[in-house]
Design a protein around this motif. Structure first.
Motif, PDB file in Angstrom:
ATOM      1  N   GLU A 109     -29.105  29.293  65.943  1.00 14.73           N
ATOM      2  CA  GLU A 109     -27.698  28.893  65.885  1.00 14.73           C
ATOM      3  C   GLU A 109     -26.845  30.067  66.360  1.00 14.73           C
ATOM      4  O   GLU A 109     -26.493  30.937  65.591  1.00 14.73           O
ATOM      5  CB  GLU A 109     -27.304  28.556  64.438  1.00 14.73           C
ATOM      6  N   ALA A 110     -26.516  30.097  67.619  1.00 17.16           N
ATOM      7  CA  ALA A 110     -25.650  31.148  68.152  1.00 17.16           C
ATOM      8  C   ALA A 110     -24.849  30.569  69.309  1.00 17.16           C
ATOM      9  O   ALA A 110     -25.267  29.611  69.951  1.00 17.16           O
ATOM     10  CB  ALA A 110     -26.483  32.341  68.630  1.00 17.16           C
ATOM     11  N   THR A 111     -23.740  31.179  69.562  1.00 21.37           N
ATOM     12  CA  THR A 111     -22.891  30.705  70.656  1.00 21.37           C
ATOM     13  C   THR A 111     -23.366  31.296  71.978  1.00 21.37           C
ATOM     14  O   THR A 111     -24.067  32.316  72.006  1.00 21.37           O
ATOM     15  CB  THR A 111     -21.433  31.120  70.425  1.00 21.37           C
ATOM     16  N   ASP A 112     -22.949  30.668  73.052  1.00 21.99           N
ATOM     17  CA  ASP A 112     -23.237  31.213  74.382  1.00 21.99           C
ATOM     18  C   ASP A 112     -22.618  32.596  74.543  1.00 21.99           C
ATOM     19  O   ASP A 112     -23.203  33.471  75.168  1.00 21.99           O
ATOM     20  CB  ASP A 112     -22.716  30.281  75.480  1.00 21.99           C
ATOM     21  N   ASP A 113     -21.435  32.799  73.965  1.00 24.06           N
ATOM     22  CA  ASP A 113     -20.780  34.104  74.041  1.00 24.06           C
ATOM     23  C   ASP A 113     -21.612  35.179  73.344  1.00 24.06           C
ATOM     24  O   ASP A 113     -21.738  36.296  73.842  1.00 24.06           O
ATOM     25  CB  ASP A 113     -19.385  34.054  73.417  1.00 24.06           C
TER      26      ASP A 113
END
Length: 157
Positions: A109-113
């Motif tokens: 669970e992590a953002t592309d940023d």
């Protein structure tokens, strides 16, 4: 030239020295089998990851190789899961694997940023640290079992 990328002449020969790293994934996941063979603990980099991420990995690719003036050889391996998460960066050498946590996103669970930030930090920092000898280590090499040394039948050397 002490640093090699996949596009450089000589990269494949250096990366092949640590081919065992990619093969660990295949043997641990049962995609490759050798009679009475188990991956030695000293080489089983999967166990360096959090338990909940150990079964969600798709690929292990060598992205950088380093040969120091003192003879030290290290390779950088990017290990990814589906859609590039988790993203883990390892240094493999003759003494085994090391997880470089500061360049890894050990979550699904992590953002592309967040991923781009980690990738940029790795690209900007790891080469300089390799060239400075920061990751060099010496000692008794870990014996690599024959079943981990060779390219797997469906892989290119």
């Amino acid at each position: 030239m002490p640093l090699y990328t996949p596009e450089d002449a000589g990269f494949e020969e250096i990366a092949e020295r640590h081919l065992w790293f990619a093969n660990v994934l295949a043997f641990e996941y049962g995609e490759a089998v050798a009679d009475d063979a188990t991956v030695p603990d000293a080489l089983n980099w999967i166990r360096l990851l959090p338990v909940d991420l150990q079964l969600g990995l798709d690929e292990a690719d060598c992205s950088l190789a380093y040969v120091g003036e003192n003879g030290y050889v290290g390779t950088i391996w990017d290990v990814t899961g589906p859609d590039d998460l988790p993203w883990a960066v390892f240094l493999a050498d003759d003494l085994g694997p090391r997880l470089l946590t500061e360049f890894s996103l050990l979550t699904e669970e992590a953002t592309d940023d967040a991923l781009q930030t980690v990738l940029q930090a790795a690209a900007e920092t790891i080469p300089a640290r390799l060239l400075a000898g920061e990751y060099d280590r010496h000692g008794e090499p870990v014996p690599i079992p024959e079943f981990l040394r060779s390219p797997l039948p469906d892989e290119e050397p």
